[in-house]
Motif scaffolding. Sequence first.
Motif, PDB file in Angstrom:
ATOM      1  N   VAL A   4       0.838  -1.196   0.000  1.00  0.00           N
ATOM      2  CA  VAL A   4       0.000   0.000   0.000  1.00  0.00           C
ATOM      3  C   VAL A   4       0.873   1.246   0.000  1.00  0.00           C
ATOM      4  N   ASP A   5       0.494   2.179  -0.867  1.00  0.00           N
ATOM      5  CA  ASP A   5       1.148   3.485  -0.920  1.00  0.00           C
ATOM      6  C   ASP A   5       0.041   4.522  -0.871  1.00  0.00           C
ATOM      7  N   GLY A   6      -0.315   4.950   0.325  1.00  0.00           N
ATOM      8  CA  GLY A   6      -1.424   5.888   0.475  1.00  0.00           C
ATOM      9  C   GLY A   6      -2.742   5.192   0.202  1.00  0.00           C
ATOM     10  N   GLU A   7      -3.474   5.661  -0.793  1.00  0.00           N
ATOM     11  CA  GLU A   7      -4.780   5.091  -1.125  1.00  0.00           C
ATOM     12  C   GLU A   7      -4.708   3.991  -2.175  1.00  0.00           C
ATOM     13  N   THR A   8      -3.574   3.835  -2.849  1.00  0.00           N
ATOM     14  CA  THR A   8      -3.459   2.819  -3.894  1.00  0.00           C
ATOM     15  C   THR A   8      -2.807   1.562  -3.329  1.00  0.00           C
ATOM     16  N   ILE A  39      -6.456 -14.632   1.769  1.00  0.00           N
ATOM     17  CA  ILE A  39      -6.151 -13.480   2.608  1.00  0.00           C
ATOM     18  C   ILE A  39      -4.659 -13.188   2.479  1.00  0.00           C
ATOM     19  N   LEU A  40      -4.347 -11.978   2.032  1.00  0.00           N
ATOM     20  CA  LEU A  40      -2.954 -11.558   1.854  1.00  0.00           C
ATOM     21  C   LEU A  40      -2.627 -10.448   2.836  1.00  0.00           C
ATOM     22  N   SER A  41      -1.488 -10.552   3.481  1.00  0.00           N
ATOM     23  CA  SER A  41      -1.060  -9.485   4.373  1.00  0.00           C
ATOM     24  C   SER A  41      -0.696  -8.243   3.566  1.00  0.00           C
ATOM     25  N   VAL A  42      -0.714  -7.106   4.218  1.00  0.00           N
ATOM     26  CA  VAL A  42      -0.418  -5.833   3.566  1.00  0.00           C
ATOM     27  C   VAL A  42       0.803  -5.212   4.238  1.00  0.00           C
ATOM     28  N   GLN A  43       1.715  -4.718   3.423  1.00  0.00           N
ATOM     29  CA  GLN A  43       2.891  -4.004   3.921  1.00  0.00           C
ATOM     30  C   GLN A  43       2.898  -2.599   3.331  1.00  0.00           C
ATOM     31  N   ASP A  44       3.587  -1.706   4.016  1.00  0.00           N
ATOM     32  CA  ASP A  44       3.803  -0.384   3.441  1.00  0.00           C
ATOM     33  C   ASP A  44       4.733  -0.523   2.244  1.00  0.00           C
ATOM     34  N   VAL A  45       4.753   0.507   1.428  1.00  0.00           N
ATOM     35  CA  VAL A  45       5.642   0.523   0.278  1.00  0.00           C
ATOM     36  C   VAL A  45       7.088   0.332   0.757  1.00  0.00           C
ATOM     37  N   HIS A  46       7.882  -0.355  -0.040  1.00  0.00           N
ATOM     38  CA  HIS A  46       9.281  -0.605   0.319  1.00  0.00           C
ATOM     39  C   HIS A  46      10.064   0.704   0.287  1.00  0.00           C
ATOM     40  N   LEU A  95      12.229  -8.445  -5.774  1.00  0.00           N
ATOM     41  CA  LEU A  95      10.782  -8.559  -5.670  1.00  0.00           C
ATOM     42  C   LEU A  95      10.154  -7.898  -6.889  1.00  0.00           C
ATOM     43  N   SER A  96       9.029  -8.432  -7.320  1.00  0.00           N
ATOM     44  CA  SER A  96       8.312  -7.856  -8.452  1.00  0.00           C
ATOM     45  C   SER A  96       7.013  -7.240  -7.959  1.00  0.00           C
ATOM     46  N   TYR A  97       6.721  -6.040  -8.449  1.00  0.00           N
ATOM     47  CA  TYR A  97       5.488  -5.342  -8.083  1.00  0.00           C
ATOM     48  C   TYR A  97       4.506  -5.428  -9.243  1.00  0.00           C
ATOM     49  N   TYR A  98       3.253  -5.766  -8.924  1.00  0.00           N
ATOM     50  CA  TYR A  98       2.182  -5.810  -9.923  1.00  0.00           C
ATOM     51  C   TYR A  98       1.025  -4.947  -9.441  1.00  0.00           C
ATOM     52  N   PRO A  99       0.560  -4.014 -10.261  1.00  0.00           N
ATOM     53  CA  PRO A  99      -0.575  -3.181  -9.856  1.00  0.00           C
ATOM     54  C   PRO A  99      -1.846  -4.027  -9.741  1.00  0.00           C
ATOM     55  N   ALA A 100      -2.788  -3.551  -8.944  1.00  0.00           N
ATOM     56  CA  ALA A 100      -4.053  -4.257  -8.752  1.00  0.00           C
ATOM     57  C   ALA A 100      -4.741  -4.541 -10.083  1.00  0.00           C
ATOM     58  N   GLN A 113     -13.464 -12.721  -5.911  1.00  0.00           N
ATOM     59  CA  GLN A 113     -13.805 -11.303  -5.915  1.00  0.00           C
ATOM     60  C   GLN A 113     -13.057 -10.623  -4.776  1.00  0.00           C
ATOM     61  N   VAL A 114     -12.227  -9.633  -5.110  1.00  0.00           N
ATOM     62  CA  VAL A 114     -11.471  -8.905  -4.096  1.00  0.00           C
ATOM     63  C   VAL A 114     -12.391  -7.879  -3.447  1.00  0.00           C
ATOM     64  N   ARG A 115     -12.419  -7.897  -2.131  1.00  0.00           N
ATOM     65  CA  ARG A 115     -13.208  -6.902  -1.404  1.00  0.00           C
ATOM     66  C   ARG A 115     -12.568  -5.532  -1.597  1.00  0.00           C
ATOM     67  N   PRO A 116     -13.377  -4.474  -1.575  1.00  0.00           N
ATOM     68  CA  PRO A 116     -12.790  -3.130  -1.686  1.00  0.00           C
ATOM     69  C   PRO A 116     -11.748  -2.924  -0.586  1.00  0.00           C
ATOM     70  N   PHE A 117     -10.596  -2.424  -0.996  1.00  0.00           N
ATOM     71  CA  PHE A 117      -9.527  -2.210  -0.026  1.00  0.00           C
ATOM     72  C   PHE A 117      -9.771  -0.925   0.748  1.00  0.00           C
ATOM     73  N   VAL A 118      -9.628  -1.014   2.059  1.00  0.00           N
ATOM     74  CA  VAL A 118      -9.780   0.140   2.931  1.00  0.00           C
ATOM     75  C   VAL A 118      -8.399   0.527   3.431  1.00  0.00           C
ATOM     76  N   SER A 119      -8.025   1.771   3.192  1.00  0.00           N
ATOM     77  CA  SER A 119      -6.720   2.250   3.642  1.00  0.00           C
ATOM     78  C   SER A 119      -6.579   2.024   5.145  1.00  0.00           C
ATOM     79  N   GLY A 120      -5.429   1.510   5.553  1.00  0.00           N
ATOM     80  CA  GLY A 120      -5.189   1.214   6.959  1.00  0.00           C
ATOM     81  C   GLY A 120      -5.446  -0.243   7.312  1.00  0.00           C
ATOM     82  N   SER A 121      -6.004  -1.010   6.382  1.00  0.00           N
ATOM     83  CA  SER A 121      -6.262  -2.431   6.631  1.00  0.00           C
ATOM     84  C   SER A 121      -4.947  -3.209   6.649  1.00  0.00           C
ATOM     85  N   ASP A 122      -4.939  -4.293   7.402  1.00  0.00           N
ATOM     86  CA  ASP A 122      -3.770  -5.160   7.474  1.00  0.00           C
ATOM     87  C   ASP A 122      -3.813  -6.290   6.459  1.00  0.00           C
TER      88      ASP A 122
END
Length: 135
Positions: A4-8, A39-46, A95-100, A113-122
């Motif tokens: 995650v990088d902000g809202e994207t 379920i995939l964990s979320v990290q901040d941008v590298h 590591l390879s980055y792929y946009p949503a 079906q991917v649930r809408p991502f909410v900023s701040g989610s883990d």
Amino acid sequence: YGVVDGETHGYCGHLPDREALATSVHNVLQHIRPGGQLILSVQDVHRDRELKLPDEVLYRQEIRALPRDDGHEDIEKTYLMTRDGELLNKQVLTLSYYPAAFFEPLLAQDGFQVRPFVSGSDYIVADHQAEGRAQ
């Protein structure tokens, strides 16, 4: 995992080849029953960072962007551990980055079906809808 990088958000992993990634994702999804979830964990941008650890050890990670011809970006991530200037450990990985917009259609092909991502989610959650290509 998600990045995650902000809202994207996008996805990061160790497979730089699109076909290999698509095959790997398909193979993993085949083990999730209809009604189940990926379920995939979320990290901040590298990014570069330093952290002081116990016993006077300094942890450092350095990030270098590696642009590719296909519009995606790889990241070279170097981990260093030092004490008093002496190198204790070093690891370098790519590591390879792929946009949503690229990754999530791979999930949809197998009925997820991917649930809408909410900023701040883990976590990024994809629900298996039982539709998609034949198993």
